[in-house]
Design a protein around this motif. Sequence first.
Motif, PDB file in Angstrom:
ATOM      1  N   ILE A   2       0.862  -1.191   0.000  1.00  0.00           N
ATOM      2  CA  ILE A   2       0.000   0.000   0.000  1.00  0.00           C
ATOM      3  C   ILE A   2       0.894   1.236   0.000  1.00  0.00           C
ATOM      4  O   ILE A   2       1.765   1.394   0.852  1.00  0.00           O
ATOM      5  N   SER A  25      -2.983   2.847   8.303  1.00  0.00           N
ATOM      6  CA  SER A  25      -3.689   1.929   7.394  1.00  0.00           C
ATOM      7  C   SER A  25      -2.728   1.005   6.649  1.00  0.00           C
ATOM      8  O   SER A  25      -3.144   0.263   5.768  1.00  0.00           O
ATOM      9  N   VAL A  58      -1.589  -0.929  -4.096  1.00  0.00           N
ATOM     10  CA  VAL A  58      -2.782  -0.106  -3.908  1.00  0.00           C
ATOM     11  C   VAL A  58      -2.324   1.300  -3.531  1.00  0.00           C
ATOM     12  O   VAL A  58      -1.494   1.461  -2.637  1.00  0.00           O
ATOM     13  N   ALA A  60      -3.324   4.677  -1.785  1.00  0.00           N
ATOM     14  CA  ALA A  60      -4.316   5.077  -0.789  1.00  0.00           C
ATOM     15  C   ALA A  60      -4.226   6.570  -0.491  1.00  0.00           C
ATOM     16  O   ALA A  60      -3.143   7.149  -0.468  1.00  0.00           O
ATOM     17  N   ARG A  89      -7.664   3.131  -3.014  1.00  0.00           N
ATOM     18  CA  ARG A  89      -8.475   3.042  -1.796  1.00  0.00           C
ATOM     19  C   ARG A  89      -8.507   4.401  -1.103  1.00  0.00           C
ATOM     20  O   ARG A  89      -7.504   5.107  -1.056  1.00  0.00           O
ATOM     21  N   SER A  94     -14.685   4.507   3.454  1.00  0.00           N
ATOM     22  CA  SER A  94     -14.378   3.074   3.335  1.00  0.00           C
ATOM     23  C   SER A  94     -15.044   2.363   2.165  1.00  0.00           C
ATOM     24  O   SER A  94     -14.587   1.305   1.768  1.00  0.00           O
ATOM     25  N   ASP A  97     -12.985   1.565  -2.862  1.00  0.00           N
ATOM     26  CA  ASP A  97     -11.855   0.646  -2.976  1.00  0.00           C
ATOM     27  C   ASP A  97     -11.992  -0.057  -4.324  1.00  0.00           C
ATOM     28  O   ASP A  97     -12.863  -0.906  -4.504  1.00  0.00           O
ATOM     29  N   THR A  98     -11.152   0.309  -5.290  1.00  0.00           N
ATOM     30  CA  THR A  98     -11.314  -0.223  -6.643  1.00  0.00           C
ATOM     31  C   THR A  98     -10.904  -1.677  -6.778  1.00  0.00           C
ATOM     32  O   THR A  98     -10.978  -2.226  -7.874  1.00  0.00           O
ATOM     33  N   THR A  99     -10.506  -2.288  -5.686  1.00  0.00           N
ATOM     34  CA  THR A  99     -10.222  -3.719  -5.752  1.00  0.00           C
ATOM     35  C   THR A  99     -11.513  -4.523  -5.606  1.00  0.00           C
ATOM     36  O   THR A  99     -11.490  -5.737  -5.704  1.00  0.00           O
ATOM     37  N   THR A 100     -12.646  -3.821  -5.392  1.00  0.00           N
ATOM     38  CA  THR A 100     -13.956  -4.481  -5.311  1.00  0.00           C
ATOM     39  C   THR A 100     -14.913  -3.837  -6.316  1.00  0.00           C
ATOM     40  O   THR A 100     -14.771  -2.658  -6.655  1.00  0.00           O
ATOM     41  N   GLY A 103     -16.867  -1.017  -4.683  1.00  0.00           N
ATOM     42  CA  GLY A 103     -15.986   0.137  -4.499  1.00  0.00           C
ATOM     43  C   GLY A 103     -15.842   0.954  -5.766  1.00  0.00           C
ATOM     44  O   GLY A 103     -15.791   2.182  -5.732  1.00  0.00           O
TER      45      GLY A 103
END
Length: 193
Positions: A2, A25, A58, A60, A89, A94, A97-100, A103
Amino acid sequence: MIIGYARVSSSSQSLEVQHEHLTASGCVKIFAEKRSGRSVEGREALGDAIDFVRDGDVLAVTRLDRLARSVVDLHRLIERLTTKGCGFRVIQQSGIDTTTSTGKLTLSILGAVAEFEADIRRDRQRDGIERAKANGVYRGRQPSIDTARIGTLMAAGIPPATIAREMGVGRASVYRHLNKLSVDCRHDMTPAP
């Protein structure tokens, strides 16, 4: 891994709180700068952060407006990260989050809402200025350059580059005021009908 990115708009603001949130984080490296967020142009630390991230990393930020203030800029930045195989992210929001999949959707919606709010704020400011002008209250920003002094220095034969250095302004500002002075002089010399 991250990677964090922190940004504040002016040199008088502190990056400390963002650093704390990003470190907490799990950010192993943080890129930070004190630059306006109106555009991604000239934001070297942001460019360095995007260049630094690798496939699987990622990027952030603490809040979405730390990265971009327009949907166009936001989507371009996310596209650059996606092309590199990286996620994005937002720690204090919260749902982003572009990993989902959720998101990604949340990011698009919030980006559009943020741009809409900025447009409304700009419109209200413009309306307020127009109203103040109509009431004779708004005079605009005071001139930051003494144009009379530029004219005096030019009349003394001092070159524009030297005038700029002496007055602590850019050469372009000196030339702009010289052009304005010459236009004003031509108008003064125009014969009356």
